[in-house]
Design a protein around this motif. Structure first.
Motif, PDB file in Angstrom:
ATOM      1  N   ALA A  70     -38.423   3.962 -10.223  1.00  0.00           N
ATOM      2  CA  ALA A  70     -38.776   3.000  -9.500  1.00  0.00           C
ATOM      3  C   ALA A  70     -39.234   3.447  -7.881  1.00  0.00           C
ATOM      4  O   ALA A  70     -40.125   2.645  -7.182  1.00  0.00           O
ATOM      5  CB  ALA A  70     -37.354   2.324  -9.155  1.00  0.00           C
ATOM      6  N   LEU A  71     -38.811   4.519  -7.478  1.00  0.00           N
ATOM      7  CA  LEU A  71     -39.434   4.826  -6.062  1.00  0.00           C
ATOM      8  C   LEU A  71     -40.999   5.154  -6.207  1.00  0.00           C
ATOM      9  O   LEU A  71     -41.571   5.068  -5.390  1.00  0.00           O
ATOM     10  CB  LEU A  71     -38.862   6.372  -5.865  1.00  0.00           C
ATOM     11  N   ASN A  79     -25.358   9.908  -6.223  1.00  0.00           N
ATOM     12  CA  ASN A  79     -24.704   9.445  -7.307  1.00  0.00           C
ATOM     13  C   ASN A  79     -24.211   7.982  -6.941  1.00  0.00           C
ATOM     14  O   ASN A  79     -23.530   7.681  -6.011  1.00  0.00           O
ATOM     15  CB  ASN A  79     -23.390  10.339  -7.444  1.00  0.00           C
ATOM     16  N   LEU A  80     -24.574   7.198  -7.859  1.00  0.00           N
ATOM     17  CA  LEU A  80     -24.372   5.678  -7.440  1.00  0.00           C
ATOM     18  C   LEU A  80     -23.209   5.199  -8.345  1.00  0.00           C
ATOM     19  O   LEU A  80     -22.959   3.906  -8.159  1.00  0.00           O
ATOM     20  CB  LEU A  80     -25.505   4.878  -7.614  1.00  0.00           C
ATOM     21  N   GLU A 128     -32.190  -5.220  -6.595  1.00  0.00           N
ATOM     22  CA  GLU A 128     -31.374  -4.552  -5.529  1.00  0.00           C
ATOM     23  C   GLU A 128     -30.634  -3.464  -6.341  1.00  0.00           C
ATOM     24  O   GLU A 128     -30.467  -2.389  -5.622  1.00  0.00           O
ATOM     25  CB  GLU A 128     -30.271  -5.489  -5.056  1.00  0.00           C
ATOM     26  N   GLU A 129     -30.005  -3.526  -7.346  1.00  0.00           N
ATOM     27  CA  GLU A 129     -29.101  -2.433  -8.043  1.00  0.00           C
ATOM     28  C   GLU A 129     -30.097  -1.364  -8.741  1.00  0.00           C
ATOM     29  O   GLU A 129     -29.547  -0.224  -8.572  1.00  0.00           O
ATOM     30  CB  GLU A 129     -28.306  -3.232  -9.311  1.00  0.00           C
ATOM     31  N   ARG A 130     -31.549  -1.751  -8.839  1.00  0.00           N
ATOM     32  CA  ARG A 130     -32.153  -0.745  -9.784  1.00  0.00           C
ATOM     33  C   ARG A 130     -33.239   0.045  -8.744  1.00  0.00           C
ATOM     34  O   ARG A 130     -33.777   0.887  -8.859  1.00  0.00           O
ATOM     35  CB  ARG A 130     -32.896  -1.226 -10.710  1.00  0.00           C
ATOM     36  N   ILE A 131     -33.494  -0.657  -7.649  1.00  0.00           N
ATOM     37  CA  ILE A 131     -34.465  -0.375  -6.593  1.00  0.00           C
ATOM     38  C   ILE A 131     -33.877   0.044  -5.359  1.00  0.00           C
ATOM     39  O   ILE A 131     -34.009   1.010  -4.639  1.00  0.00           O
ATOM     40  CB  ILE A 131     -35.764  -1.108  -6.719  1.00  0.00           C
ATOM     41  N   PRO A 137     -30.437   2.244  -4.784  1.00  0.00           N
ATOM     42  CA  PRO A 137     -30.915   3.704  -4.832  1.00  0.00           C
ATOM     43  C   PRO A 137     -31.553   4.213  -3.764  1.00  0.00           C
ATOM     44  O   PRO A 137     -31.521   5.416  -3.420  1.00  0.00           O
ATOM     45  CB  PRO A 137     -31.695   3.595  -6.193  1.00  0.00           C
ATOM     46  N   LEU A 138     -32.424   3.440  -3.383  1.00  0.00           N
ATOM     47  CA  LEU A 138     -33.464   3.973  -2.199  1.00  0.00           C
ATOM     48  C   LEU A 138     -32.548   4.123  -0.860  1.00  0.00           C
ATOM     49  O   LEU A 138     -32.761   5.065  -0.270  1.00  0.00           O
ATOM     50  CB  LEU A 138     -34.414   2.924  -1.852  1.00  0.00           C
ATOM     51  N   CYS A 139     -31.580   3.189  -0.806  1.00  0.00           N
ATOM     52  CA  CYS A 139     -30.816   3.478   0.514  1.00  0.00           C
ATOM     53  C   CYS A 139     -29.874   4.747   0.245  1.00  0.00           C
ATOM     54  O   CYS A 139     -29.626   5.558   1.213  1.00  0.00           O
ATOM     55  CB  CYS A 139     -29.638   2.271   0.570  1.00  0.00           C
ATOM     56  N   MET A 140     -29.468   4.942  -0.955  1.00  0.00           N
ATOM     57  CA  MET A 140     -28.549   6.149  -1.324  1.00  0.00           C
ATOM     58  C   MET A 140     -29.296   7.439  -1.169  1.00  0.00           C
ATOM     59  O   MET A 140     -28.910   8.333  -0.693  1.00  0.00           O
ATOM     60  CB  MET A 140     -28.001   6.277  -2.593  1.00  0.00           C
TER      61      MET A 140
END
Length: 488
Positions: free
Chosen positions: A115-116, A168-169, A294-297, A300-303
């Protein structure tokens, strides 16, 4: 003998080496570039990938044609190739090709891309001048790739991100009350509403009252999107990750606009629920897609990019922004301690000791704060450098998180509004105008917004003040007075 095409060479260099390439490229659509005059100017600086972008020719089509004529292609910049492939999908959608057809090719081409990497390619498209509305078309395409994947598969996570942000999410690894816990809880609540809506839309005889009730609950998504846009995306902007945020913000606005239209229609006449059944079902699908994104992109970007202090700053502003779908605000102890220390420091330095001297008198900062808290309006000040420096939010019309302080004004607005904001401030600087009033209904409430240019005694531009007032009470008073006068 193997004929080699190096994509890092210019079109002119390639044609000089392989004259037969001219006819191949002309057949592909490079007609203007191959014109003798254009070849002298553009051909000596333009590569095939860049030429493909200008001529809107899918890079994959060019590669296939070169391979078919016996050329071995080297020098492919994977980043550029991904970007050009995404551009080709936008062109196909713009030309009217069905979404599912484009989705199938996308999933095949990008099956092993994170996704990144896709987010990075979208950002490059935006920077290259592709209109935001065009890039938004990809949003419904690429979310299909991540359905069924775990977070780790969607966004490879290794080690630590910036600062102390863990990557780790999985929920057990996040403390209770962490912003992502709360945002995910809201998504779960939203999914429950969408499930009930879908059941109603599949019935032959819909329950119009139930649809109305569900649409009212659906509108709580506005609280969720506000936190996502005002708190998460602003920090990603600061980290230089603008593409995904801009695209999602634009889609959020489309969802909110359609939701507002449907809510008003069913509010005015419950029978409209049946007439708009298809649009309600389609909107439910778009909202579900946004949950996946939101959940997949986004999360994770925020984390990957947020520091521990970033998350604490987000947590501090959650109560101000509000929670939807009956989600309760759990305490995050580390966030509470951080916010308390920030407040204690501000109280001692700014409230107890400071005084404001004005031409007509003076106030302590504590007194000034108390006076401002009584005003039934939202006031926001943008300084001469377009930075948000101050606000009071007593009118509660628009959410104003403390995290917005110090942020460029452009980062506080949806992408499509940014040019309007920039133009207004430019007019204020040049004194083409000094104020602007906008009256509109927001979720059924009459709202007046005033923009006022601020100048010093010498006429130099100091900034812009935005004053927002909810006018229901004022209109009611005038209505009552008008009725009383008529009865006399």
């Amino acid at each position: 003998m193997m004929k080699t095409i190096d994509l890092r060479q210019t079109v002119a260099e390639l044609v000089r080496t392989y004259p037969e390439l001219r006819a191949i490229l002309a057949a592909l659509g490079f007609v203007k570039i191959l014109d003798p005059m254009a070849m002298k100017v553009m051909g000596n600086i333009m590569t095939l990938p860049r030429g493909a972008a200008v001529c809107k020719i899918p890079m994959e089509k060019i590669l296939q044609e070169l391979n078919a004529h016996g050329f071995h292609v080297i020098g492919q910049d994977e980043r550029s190739v991904r970007t050009e492939k995404l551009r080709s999908y936008i062109d196909r959608l713009s030309d009217g090709e069905p979404l599912e057809s484009v989705r199938q090719d996308f999933v095949r081409e990008f099956d092993h891309v994170s996704a990144l990497e896709i987010a990075d390619a979208e950002q490059l498209l935006i920077r290259s001048g592709v209109p935001m509305k065009q890039v938004q078309k990809l949003c419904d395409v690429h979310s299909a790739l991540f359905h069924g994947r775990t977070e780790t598969e969607a966004v490879p996570c290794g080690g630590k991100g910036r600062g102390d942000a863990a990557e780790n999410l999985s929920d057990p690894d996040l403390p209770a009350g962490h912003p992502l816990h709360l945002l995910r809880a809201e998504n779960s609540g939203l999914e429950s509403v969408l499930d009930e809506l879908d059941v109603q839309c599949q019935k032959e005889e819909m329950d119009a009252e139930q649809i109305w009730s569900l649409l009212q609950r659906f509108n709580e998504v506005r609280l969720h999107y506000a936190k996502k846009e005002e708190l998460l995306m602003s920090i990603l902007y600061r980290c230089g990750v603008t593409g995904p945020s801009q695209v999602m913000w634009g889609v959020d606005d489309e969802i909110k606009k359609e939701l507002g239209t449907l809510t008003r229609a069913v509010s005015e006449d419950r029978d409209n629920a049946v007439l708009y059944k298809g649009r309600i079902a389609a909107l439910s699908g778009r909202a579900r897609e946004m949950i996946y994104k939101e959940e997949r992109i986004l999360f994770p970007l925020c984390m990957r990019y947020f520091t521990e202090e970033d998350w604490k700053c987000v947590y501090r502003d959650f109560p101000e922004m509000g929670l939807g779908f009956s989600v309760e605000m759990d305490r995050w102890e580390a966030g509470e301690e951080w916010a308390a220390k920030k407040w204690e420091k501000a109280s001692h330095q700014d409230i107890l000791d400071g005084r404001v001297i004005l031409p007509t008198g003076e106030l302590t900062v504590k007194q000034l704060r108390s006076v401002l808290s009584l005003l039934p309006v939202d006031i926001t000040f943008i300084d001469q450098d377009d930075t948000l420096r101050f606000f009071v939010n007593e009118g509660k019309v628009f959410p104003r998180p403390k995290a917005a302080l110090g942020r460029d004004v452009a980062e506080c607005h949806p992408p499509q509004i940014i040019p309007v904001v920039r133009n207004l401030i430019a007019d204020f600087r040049k004194k083409k105008r000094t104020s602007l009033e906008v009256a509109r209904y927001i979720m059924g409430r009459p709202v007046l917004v005033k923009y006022l240019a601020v100048y010093d005694a010498d006429g130099a531009y100091q900034g812009t003040v935005e004053i927002v007032q909810e006018c229901s009470h004022i209109l009611e008073l005038f209505s009552k007075q008008h009725s009383s006068l008529k009865s006399l």
